[in-house]
Design an enzyme around this catalytic site. Sequence first.
Site, mmCIF file in Angstrom:
data_model
loop_
_atom_site.group_PDB
_atom_site.id
_atom_site.type_symbol
_atom_site.label_atom_id
_atom_site.label_comp_id
_atom_site.label_asym_id
_atom_site.label_seq_id
_atom_site.Cartn_x
_atom_site.Cartn_y
_atom_site.Cartn_z
ATOM 1 C CE LYS A 184 6.836 -2.034 -2.132
ATOM 2 N NZ LYS A 184 6.716 -0.702 -2.754
ATOM 3 C CE LYS A 237 4.945 -1.250 1.243
ATOM 4 N NZ LYS A 237 5.136 -0.533 0.030
HETATM 5 C C1 PBG Z 1 4.745 1.974 -4.264
HETATM 6 C C2 PBG Z 1 4.359 1.740 -2.846
HETATM 7 C C3 PBG Z 1 3.437 0.797 -2.397
HETATM 8 C C4 PBG Z 1 3.307 1.015 -1.029
HETATM 9 C C5 PBG Z 1 4.164 2.052 -0.668
HETATM 10 N N1 PBG Z 1 4.814 2.486 -1.813
HETATM 11 C C6 PBG Z 1 2.626 -0.193 -3.122
HETATM 12 C C7 PBG Z 1 3.223 -1.180 -4.025
HETATM 13 O O1 PBG Z 1 4.417 -1.484 -3.963
HETATM 14 O O2 PBG Z 1 2.464 -1.678 -4.841
HETATM 15 C C8 PBG Z 1 2.362 0.260 -0.159
HETATM 16 C C9 PBG Z 1 1.947 0.933 1.085
HETATM 17 C C10 PBG Z 1 0.669 0.431 1.664
HETATM 18 O O3 PBG Z 1 0.048 -0.550 1.197
HETATM 19 O O4 PBG Z 1 0.232 1.036 2.657
HETATM 20 N N2 PBG Z 1 6.055 1.767 -4.598
HETATM 21 ZN ZN ZN Z 2 6.251 1.995 -6.850
#
Ligand code: PBG
Ligand code: ZN
Length: 314
Positions: A184, A237
């Site tokens: 991520k 992601k």
């Molecule tokens: C939080 C989380 C995020 C997303 C999924 N879980 C946002 C972040 O890390 O700030 C993003 C998903 C999306 O943008 O559709 N841990």
């Molecule tokens: Zn988070």
Amino acid sequence: MRLRQSAHLRDLTAETAFTAAHLIQPLFVVEDLGEPQAISGLGDNLRLGMTAAADRAARDVEAGVRHFLLFPVPASKHPQGRSSHGPRAAEAIKRAVGDAAHVWVDVCLCASTETGHCALFDARGQIDLDATLEALAGMAVSLADAGADGVSPSDMMDGRTARIRAALDDAGHGRVPIMSYSTKFASQMYGPFREAADSAPQFGDRRHYQIDVRSRTDAIESSRRCAAEGADLLMVKPGITSLDLIGPIREATGRPVGAYQVSGEYAGLTLLAERGLTNFDAALLETWHVFRRAGASYLITYGARHARRLGMPA
Ligand code: PBG
Ligand code: ZN
């Protein structure tokens, strides 16, 4: 064997077809919310109260959705990010869909902490890793206790997958799979999500724990570590900007690797269509085919409920 135990899980990771069964529909379940609220750029993905979310999930199942990813959003923040809303949401959605769908629940602290960060901090303002892991593992167990079919840690803290796996096993949830957000990146593409989950960081950003887009080695290693710690499903992601990593991560781990078509990517398609610059349905389907071509085993997308309408087989 954990991933072979139900048709939902087997179809999710089947490699010879791309069908509605390979898609996961996110759902924002907001505590004590009256009227549904729109989220910028996310079309029919609304912030929903418990009852409305359960109704939506039941209708989505009718439309062919086989997997949900729940984002429980508590009504108030807590210094340690504690909330009983997550388990209640998991229970309500599971009751609405029964065995017709697999209910994954996101495990993170950013929607429930005052800081909006995915971690807890010590008195010196540093990430308190042990306290964070303890909180995440506790969350995962209480979600599984409430009937969640799978948990999905999105925090990016070192060692969280192992800690969650051990806690689930100790609590008798050895069959509950973990879908780790294993690669991520820190990204500008999460904007609509942070609006929906009320989870924007109140200071700084998430570059202390999310991966730098320039670091291919770190990106692959992060998934490799998650796999070694017991993650059943791996994930990249954002999706489109991580396509090059799907194959290498699968080769390095031998685990199914999915992609998350995140809120900003989806909103991009919505906004182009609103300006008359693209055909939304065709553009969405085009991106899905590309994820599959790149080797994604499964896909998390805000458009999963439209798969059948777009002509995808069940
Ligand atoms: C939080 C989380 C995020 C997303 C999924 N879980 C946002 C972040 O890390 O700030 C993003 C998903 C999306 O943008 O559709 N841990
Ligand atoms: Zn988070």
